[in-house]
Design an enzyme around this catalytic site. Structure first.
Site: not given
Ligand code: PMV
Length: 322
Positions: A101, A108, A111, A152
């Site tokens: 999603p 996402s 990836a 990520d």
């Molecule tokens: O929402 P996501 O999956 O992009 O996760 C963000 C994680 C944070 O710590 C809020 C931001 C980051 O860059 O680590």
């Protein structure tokens, strides 16, 4: 050149989101039930030597040269071609699809970047080390949300549980035993840049308040690493509950996330928290292996748009469905 396909998994942050942007550690795991897939193939019709990108899910069909330089897909292609030292690439069709999603906290954007970088490098037959793949994806993450921590692109590139501190070498988590994770999606898209920007604004107004919470999140994350490496996975539950409370305090939870976390706890999970940027997106719950279905049903009854049950495996344990 024959067509090539590359995929990349989603990811879930177990501990430390937001605090990781401010130098504290975080722990994340790959989630292989969802994935981005990129196919690079010779052009189906002659396009005058162009690189064509299509991503039906976001209604994109365009030549690379017509996309703005800050388009994340264009940036991933350009960054890869630069890294591969291919100044005059052949014409090709790049087709992008994903079951992750968008803006849901499952990585996402990263990836798609990682699958795209790997597919291009395979198609052009110039290998790229993981470090380079992750570095290109990190540059693209900056377009998505300004000041990414890099977690990520790291966990998605390396496809293993990581203990991550911004700017430091990656540390793999030596999990002693596997565990079952339930992921509940609020169905509410929540752009990471907004939540990260609001935390930044709060931190600028009251740094002492935010720093104290980031310190506590960092302490919980280190404690979680110790428990994982000792095989005491049930102890992760209370640590997740505490991490969630701290995320509430810095203003990134939401009534929907709180409701799903409560439902998971009542249905027998060891603990639960929001995962990712918050506000919407996903929450996670850790459960005894036999209790996953009960928690999944409770999440559906509490309004989750979608629920995934995933197994986080120890190094010697092949990933399997629960
Ligand atoms: O929402 P996501 O999956 O992009 O996760 C963000 C994680 C944070 O710590 C809020 C931001 C980051 O860059 O680590």
């Amino acid at each position: 050149m024959p067509a090539v396909t590359a995929t990349a998994p989603g990811k879930s942050i177990l501990f430390g989101e937001h605090a990781v942007v401010y130098g504290r550690p975080a722990i994340a795991v790959p989630v292989s039930q969802v994935k981005a897939e990129v196919v690079v193939a010779p052009p189906a019709s002659p396009r005058g030597g162009k690189i064509h990108l299509s991503a039906p899910q976001i209604a994109l069909s365009a030549d690379l040269e017509d996309l703005p330089a800050d388009d994340p897909l264009a940036a991933a292609v350009a960054g890869t071609l630069r890294e591969l030292s291919v100044p005059a690439p052949p014409p090709m069709d790049i087709r992008i699809s994903s079951t992750i999603p968008i803006a849901g906290g499952l990585g996402s954007g990263a990836a798609v970047s990682v699958a795209l970088i790997r597919a291009l490098s395979a198609y052009l037959e110039v290998p790229l080390a993981d470090e380079a793949v992750s570095a290109i994806a990190f540059e693209v993450e900056k377009i998505h949300h300004g000041t990414p921590s890099g977690i990520d692109n790291t966990v998605i590139t390396y496809r293993k549980p990581v203990f991550y501190i911004r700017g430091q070498p990656i540390e793999a988590v030596r999990l002693k035993s596997g565990f079952t994770l339930i992921i509940g999606d609020t169905g509410i898209a929540s752009p990471t840049s907004l939540a990260v920007g609001d935390v930044r604004a709060g931190w600028s107004r009251d740094p002492a308040f935010f720093e104290a919470r980031f310190d506590e999140i960092g302490r919980l994350t280190r404690e979680a690493l110790r428990q994982m490496e000792a095989g005491r996975v049930e102890r992760l539950g209370p640590l997740m509950d505490q991490n969630h409370s701290l995320l509430q305090e810095i203003g990134v939870s939401s009534p929907e996330l709180d409701r799903l976390c409560l439902a998971a706890r009542v249905a027998g999970s060891w603990g639960a928290k929001l995962s990712g940027a918050g506000r919407g997106g996903n929450m996670i719950a850790i459960t005894p292996a036999g209790g996953a279905q009960a928690v999944a049903s409770a999440l559906e009854n509490a309004g989750a748009a979608r629920v995934l049950i995933t197994r986080v495996g120890a190094a010697q344990e092949a990933p399997r469905d629960p």
